[in-house]
Design an enzyme around this catalytic site. Structure first.
Site, mmCIF file in Angstrom:
data_model
loop_
_atom_site.group_PDB
_atom_site.id
_atom_site.type_symbol
_atom_site.label_atom_id
_atom_site.label_comp_id
_atom_site.label_asym_id
_atom_site.label_seq_id
_atom_site.Cartn_x
_atom_site.Cartn_y
_atom_site.Cartn_z
ATOM 1 N N HIS A 136 0.820 -1.210 0.000
ATOM 2 C CA HIS A 136 0.000 0.000 0.000
ATOM 3 C C HIS A 136 0.852 1.256 0.000
ATOM 4 O O HIS A 136 0.476 2.265 -0.585
ATOM 5 C CB HIS A 136 -0.939 -0.021 1.211
ATOM 6 C CG HIS A 136 -2.155 -0.843 0.959
ATOM 7 N ND1 HIS A 136 -2.946 -1.336 1.954
ATOM 8 C CD2 HIS A 136 -2.707 -1.248 -0.191
ATOM 9 C CE1 HIS A 136 -3.941 -2.013 1.424
ATOM 10 N NE2 HIS A 136 -3.813 -1.983 0.123
ATOM 11 N N CYS B 19 -8.155 -4.864 -20.020
ATOM 12 C CA CYS B 19 -8.103 -4.072 -18.786
ATOM 13 C C CYS B 19 -7.049 -4.536 -17.791
ATOM 14 O O CYS B 19 -7.016 -4.068 -16.666
ATOM 15 C CB CYS B 19 -9.477 -4.017 -18.129
ATOM 16 S SG CYS B 19 -10.150 -5.632 -17.766
HETATM 17 C C1 PEP Z 1 -6.983 -9.051 -14.870
HETATM 18 O O1 PEP Z 1 -6.923 -10.209 -14.430
HETATM 19 O O2 PEP Z 1 -6.277 -8.633 -15.834
HETATM 20 C C2 PEP Z 1 -7.894 -8.071 -14.269
HETATM 21 C C3 PEP Z 1 -8.098 -6.877 -14.791
HETATM 22 O O3 PEP Z 1 -8.514 -8.448 -13.114
HETATM 23 P P1 PEP Z 1 -7.796 -8.396 -11.660
HETATM 24 O O4 PEP Z 1 -6.432 -7.759 -11.844
HETATM 25 O O5 PEP Z 1 -8.719 -7.578 -10.818
HETATM 26 O O6 PEP Z 1 -7.738 -9.835 -11.311
#
Ligand code: PEP
Ligand code: MG
Length: 582
Positions: free
Chosen positions: A195, A507
């Site tokens: 963090h 993403c």
């Molecule tokens: C991913 O797995 O790329 C994603 C965006 O989800 P998280 O990082 O929240 O698992």
């Protein structure tokens, strides 16, 4: 003569300043035995230290400026919740009474037990919780040892820039140091996911972690250079070195200022292809930063942050209010709400399922379909919020089409329920799925028939494709976004979505890595969702990229069996990119 110390750069930027050594290492705790007659007063002493620690944290929270991103106050909130948690607040009392020992020792025993339990868990989020336990325990132990004196890292007034050097710093320490105009931080402990590191990035404070025994090598008030980009600390820099870094610092600041001018510019490749840049958010408060950088709505809202660090799941009403306020604050831009991506082992208390391999266990949509008492209120809340702006629903970690059918069936049941109750919702609410498991990637055409849009979660897709835990340092070298299998899967997903004529975004962290932006454009990606902090840099790369030319190079690249050559070819994609690093 300058000396260089290599570490891990966790927050970019250059700082030049005088060392200020802060002693924030492990607190030396001794055990001593108490007579029965003293146990009550020892318990009182422990409770008093807890109350003082709480008071300190409340004061730190009150000093966080109002315009600070929401995740920062949340870190302090986490520490406050830990102080109230029975495992830290009550267990040590039982240990004091059972073992007739002093409060510091009882707290140490309890903290060691907790840390041992965390160490066996397989989850990045929980590993950062380990740091939180250490920081909270240290705060209380220092109060116990110092008879109530605070351990705030106060710096003397100085006109000169200062660099804090410590064994370890908590997020609360960093908030205070920031208010005292610290220029950079250097610590022995910590990692990129801690963090404190996340906070340093939000506050744009250059930071290096992981330099063993750093305060044994550095003298107080010695001149230092912190290069957060490369993770290098230099002590006692000579005039030429200082001049070199001053120039670098000035050019980085100028590049940063130039980037800010991109906020209102359209995102379009040099050959005229429009690209959508959306933001990943974790808390409704993150919307302010999203607006500052001109993101086109939210491509990923990680709702699990509403559920962590609490005993009870948020009610449908509480979730509805959060989602409604968030979509309203976006003024017509889309909000993609991801349903819960909690693992059974994450810090949400009511769900307790011990999995022998949590990363492959009951997490995300698997958990939701298993615990519909958790899933239904969230789905209802999302449906209800969908009349207040363009909401999309995104399901994480899908493995097969059966899970999609189950989710859609549940959603239809809830829609009928809402209709019967005359509660409005968007009848056309788009439903999308995250493609982050190789099985889903390979059968994505089947997924696309059932869904309105797709989002590629490369953080998990890389981990599952390469059978490599994304947080295990021992296999870090295998966790590679440039692995040919990963690139082929990404291209396959994008092509399949295009054939099915549904939107697809990416993403994971890859979307937020400017050196990979051209590669993703070459693979056909036209929608990115990324943290607002890197959005403008990615926009800069896109605006200077000719996608048609890039796509001519990709076919050959995806046939390349030689990893070194593949890397070199990818580097060449960026060779004519105008300098932008800051
Ligand atoms: C991913 O797995 O790329 C994603 C965006 O989800 P998280 O990082 O929240 O698992
Ligand atoms: Mg994921």
């Amino acid at each position: 003569m300058p000396t260089a110390y290599p570490g891990i750069g966790v927050s970019r930027g250059i700082a030049i300043g005088k060392a200020r050594i802060l002693q924030h290492g492990q607190v030396e705790v001794l055990e001593y035995t108490l007579p029965t007659s003293q146990l009550d007063s020892e318990v009182q002493r422990f409770r008093h230290a807890l109350a003082q620690a709480r008071e300190q944290l409340l004061q730190i929270r009150a000093r966080i400026p109002g315009d600070t991103p929401g995740n920062i106050a949340a870190f302090i909130e986490t520490h406050l919740l830990m102080l109230d948690d029975a495992t830290l607040a009550e267990e040590p009392e039982a240990i004091i009474r059972a073992q007739h020992c002093n409060a510091e020792w009882a707290l140490k025993l309890q903290a060691d037990a907790l840390l041992r339990a965390f160490a066996t868990m397989d989850d990045a989020y929980l590993k950062t919780r380990c740091d939180d336990v250490i920081h909270v325990v240290r705060r209380v132990q220092q109060l116990l040892l110092q008879g109530g004196e605070g351990h705030e890292p106060l710096l003397e007034e100085s006109a000169e820039p200062r660099i804090a050097v410590a064994a370890d710093l908590s997020p609360g320490d960093l908030v205070l140091l920031h208010q005292q105009n610290i220029s950079a931080i250097v610590t022995e402990r910590g990692g990129p996911l801690s963090h404190t590191a996340i906070l340093a990035r939000s506050l744009r404070i250059p930071a290096i972690v992981g330099i063993p025994h750093v305060h044994d090598y550095i003298n107080n008030h010695e001149w230092l250079v912190v290069d957060g980009n490369h993770g290098t600390l230099l002590s006692d820099p000579d005039a030429a070195t200082t001049h070199f870094y001053q120039c670098k610092q000035a050019s980085e600041q100028a590049a940063y200022d130039r980037l800010q001018t991109l906020t209102d510019q359209a995102c379009r490749s040099s050959d005229g292809i429009p690209i959508t840049l959306q933001a990943n958010i974790e808390l409704p408060e993150d919307i302010a930063e999203l607006k500052r950088v001109g993101a086109e709505g939210v491509g990923l809202y990680r709702t699990e942050f509403l559920f962590l660090n609490r005993e009870q799941a948020p009610s449908e009403e509480e979730q509805f209010t959060a989602y409604r306020e968030t979509v309203e604050s976006l003024n017509g831009a889309p909000l993609t709400i991801r349903t819960l991506d909690l693992g059974a082992d994450k810090a949400f208390v009511p769900v307790r399922h011990i999995s022998s391999n949590p990363v492959l266990g009951l997490r995300a949509v698997r958990l939701c379909l298993n615990e519909t008492s958790l899933f239904k209120p969230q789905l209802r809340a999302i449906l209800r919020a969908s009349v207040y702006g363009p909401v999309q629903l995104l399901i994480p970690m899908l493995t097969n089409t059966g899970e999609i059918d189950q989710c859609l069936h549940l959603l239809n049941t809830l829609k009928r329920e809402l209709r019967a109750q005359h509660i409005p919702f968007d009848e056309q609410l788009p439903v999308g799925g995250m493609i982050e498991i190789p099985a889903a990637a390979l059968c994505v055409d089947q997924f696309a028939r059932r869904l309105d849009f797709l989002a590629i979660g490369t953080n998990d897709l890389i981990q599952y494709t390469l059978a490599t835990d994304r947080i295990d340092e021992a296999v870090n070298h295998l966790y590679d976004p440039l692995n040919l299998a990963v690139l082929r899967l990404i291209r396959h997903i994008i092509r399949s979505a295009n054939e099915a004529e549904i939107p697809v975004s990416l993403c994971g962290e890859m979307a937020a890595t400017p050196s990979l932006t051209r590669l993703l454009l070459a693979l056909g990606l036209t929608r990115f969702s990324l943290p607002p902090t890197t959005l403008l840099e990615v926009k800069h790369v896109i605006n200077h990229s000719n996608i048609k030319l890039l796509q001519q190079q990709i076919h050959e690249l995806l046939q390349c069996g030689n990893e070194a050559l593949l890397r070199q070819t990818i580097n060449e994609l960026n060779s004519d990119l105008p300098e932008l690093s800051f």
